[in-house]
Scaffold this active site. Sequence first.
Site, PDB file in Angstrom:
ATOM      1  N   ARG A  23       0.813  -1.220   0.000  1.00 57.76           N
ATOM      2  CA  ARG A  23       0.000   0.000   0.000  1.00 57.76           C
ATOM      3  C   ARG A  23       0.848   1.273   0.000  1.00 57.76           C
ATOM      4  O   ARG A  23       0.411   2.320   0.476  1.00 57.76           O
ATOM      5  CB  ARG A  23      -0.985   0.028   1.177  1.00 57.76           C
ATOM      6  CG  ARG A  23      -2.094  -1.006   1.058  1.00 57.76           C
ATOM      7  CD  ARG A  23      -3.149  -0.795   2.119  1.00 57.76           C
ATOM      8  NE  ARG A  23      -4.099  -1.904   2.139  1.00 57.76           N
ATOM      9  CZ  ARG A  23      -4.813  -2.263   3.185  1.00 57.76           C
ATOM     10  NH1 ARG A  23      -4.699  -1.604   4.328  1.00 57.76           N
ATOM     11  NH2 ARG A  23      -5.646  -3.270   3.115  1.00 57.76           N
ATOM     12  N   ARG A  27      -3.150   6.713   0.326  1.00 58.96           N
ATOM     13  CA  ARG A  27      -3.725   7.887   0.973  1.00 58.96           C
ATOM     14  C   ARG A  27      -2.889   8.496   2.083  1.00 58.96           C
ATOM     15  O   ARG A  27      -3.236   9.568   2.579  1.00 58.96           O
ATOM     16  CB  ARG A  27      -5.123   7.541   1.505  1.00 58.96           C
ATOM     17  CG  ARG A  27      -5.177   6.303   2.366  1.00 58.96           C
ATOM     18  CD  ARG A  27      -6.598   5.855   2.590  1.00 58.96           C
ATOM     19  NE  ARG A  27      -6.615   4.627   3.409  1.00 58.96           N
ATOM     20  CZ  ARG A  27      -7.706   4.114   3.925  1.00 58.96           C
ATOM     21  NH1 ARG A  27      -8.866   4.718   3.723  1.00 58.96           N
ATOM     22  NH2 ARG A  27      -7.663   3.019   4.639  1.00 58.96           N
ATOM     23  N   ARG A  36      -6.557  12.508  -5.922  1.00 63.38           N
ATOM     24  CA  ARG A  36      -7.889  11.932  -5.718  1.00 63.38           C
ATOM     25  C   ARG A  36      -8.948  13.020  -5.609  1.00 63.38           C
ATOM     26  O   ARG A  36     -10.053  12.881  -6.142  1.00 63.38           O
ATOM     27  CB  ARG A  36      -7.908  11.041  -4.472  1.00 63.38           C
ATOM     28  CG  ARG A  36      -9.283  10.443  -4.215  1.00 63.38           C
ATOM     29  CD  ARG A  36      -9.248   9.234  -3.344  1.00 63.38           C
ATOM     30  NE  ARG A  36     -10.585   8.701  -3.132  1.00 63.38           N
ATOM     31  CZ  ARG A  36     -10.849   7.550  -2.546  1.00 63.38           C
ATOM     32  NH1 ARG A  36      -9.862   6.786  -2.114  1.00 63.38           N
ATOM     33  NH2 ARG A  36     -12.081   7.131  -2.383  1.00 63.38           N
ATOM     34  N   ASP A  73      -6.830  -2.809  -7.337  1.00 65.66           N
ATOM     35  CA  ASP A  73      -7.531  -3.441  -6.225  1.00 65.66           C
ATOM     36  C   ASP A  73      -7.790  -4.901  -6.550  1.00 65.66           C
ATOM     37  O   ASP A  73      -7.985  -5.260  -7.719  1.00 65.66           O
ATOM     38  CB  ASP A  73      -8.862  -2.724  -5.954  1.00 65.66           C
ATOM     39  CG  ASP A  73      -9.478  -3.149  -4.636  1.00 65.66           C
ATOM     40  OD1 ASP A  73     -10.300  -4.094  -4.633  1.00 65.66           O
ATOM     41  OD2 ASP A  73      -9.140  -2.565  -3.592  1.00 65.66           O
ATOM     42  N   TYR A 147     -15.345 -12.116  -0.766  1.00 55.55           N
ATOM     43  CA  TYR A 147     -16.080 -10.905  -1.153  1.00 55.55           C
ATOM     44  C   TYR A 147     -17.197 -11.225  -2.149  1.00 55.55           C
ATOM     45  O   TYR A 147     -18.285 -10.650  -2.083  1.00 55.55           O
ATOM     46  CB  TYR A 147     -15.126  -9.883  -1.766  1.00 55.55           C
ATOM     47  CG  TYR A 147     -14.227  -9.205  -0.769  1.00 55.55           C
ATOM     48  CD1 TYR A 147     -14.659  -8.086  -0.053  1.00 55.55           C
ATOM     49  CD2 TYR A 147     -12.940  -9.677  -0.532  1.00 55.55           C
ATOM     50  CE1 TYR A 147     -13.826  -7.464   0.864  1.00 55.55           C
ATOM     51  CE2 TYR A 147     -12.106  -9.052   0.382  1.00 55.55           C
ATOM     52  CZ  TYR A 147     -12.552  -7.948   1.078  1.00 55.55           C
ATOM     53  OH  TYR A 147     -11.735  -7.329   1.996  1.00 55.55           O
TER      54      TYR A 147
END
Length: 342
Positions: A23, A27, A36, A73, A147
């Site tokens: 990651r 962010r 973003r 992702d 998921y």
Amino acid sequence: MPGPLFDTLLGTNLAQRPIWLMRQAGRYLPEYRALRADKGGFLDLVYDSQAACEITLQPVRRFGFDGAILFSDILIVPHAMGQTLEFLAGEGPRLSPKLVDTALDTLSAVPERLAVIYDTVAQVRAALAPETTLLGFAGSPWTVATYMVAGEGSRDQHDTRAMAYRDPAAFQAIIDAIIDVTIEYLSGQILAGAEAVQLFDSWSGSLAPREFERWVIAPNARIVAALAERHPGVPVIGFPKGAGEKLPAYARETGVAAVGVDETIDPVWAAAALPEGLPVQGNLDPLLLLAGGDALDAGARAVLDAFAGRPHVFNLGHGIGQFTPIAHVERLLAVVRDWRAG
């Protein structure tokens, strides 16, 4: 010109450890937040190859990491298989329809949702220095299936585990379909310029040993074998988070070139228990990176020392946290760059 990360994944035990962080593109970086805010939501960025390329490159420019990890992702695969994918603010991803109550064969594939990712890979590879390894990735079948079945993440994967026990044939069909798409997806990333790929199994720790063998080890072994046949010499990193004492069996039986070690595993134990000479990746606690200070220095050196006898890619035990200070990442890099094996 192969770089230190690539060489390590092929089994070279370098004195100075290569480093990248899961990651690392995201962010915690102000440049990511600015982009973003300008471009829109997460999926808007993933499906904008120019923006996704820029995000992938941001941490490499700032920190000089030895690897760039594709900005994307793991749920792109079920999205390409025909499920609707949304990222809801404060709630995480949602997939519909849920396969717990909808048949797999009702989904209609949308392969163009993968093609745009290949464009991102090609743009990143063209922009990277030759010695910086480009890592592609996908979710491992078990984690992706959790998921797809439940439609969202959960604490214990209750719906998916129950379905696998209740109707193993139907669940096997879901796993098989994910395997097929994942092989094509990772192969497409490699053809576009990825030099190594990682399989993320974020929820593998929820499975009992026999289920782990069936739903984690066996599917990953099929993917690794298929990629080895199509792309010999391209390393596959397997990262079964939460595998614990099952990690050595995973390493032996999947055929991965390197194994990721999460922060719950004692690196001294892992160094002794894993197959001799197998490259490892990890395993600093992301919360230690968040905390910083002398504890960060000591923790990083402990990981480095534990894996000194084998090829080692320094990384976190999972993804870097959103609120991690930039200065802490810089401090970690200084520790890793100063350390030498032997």
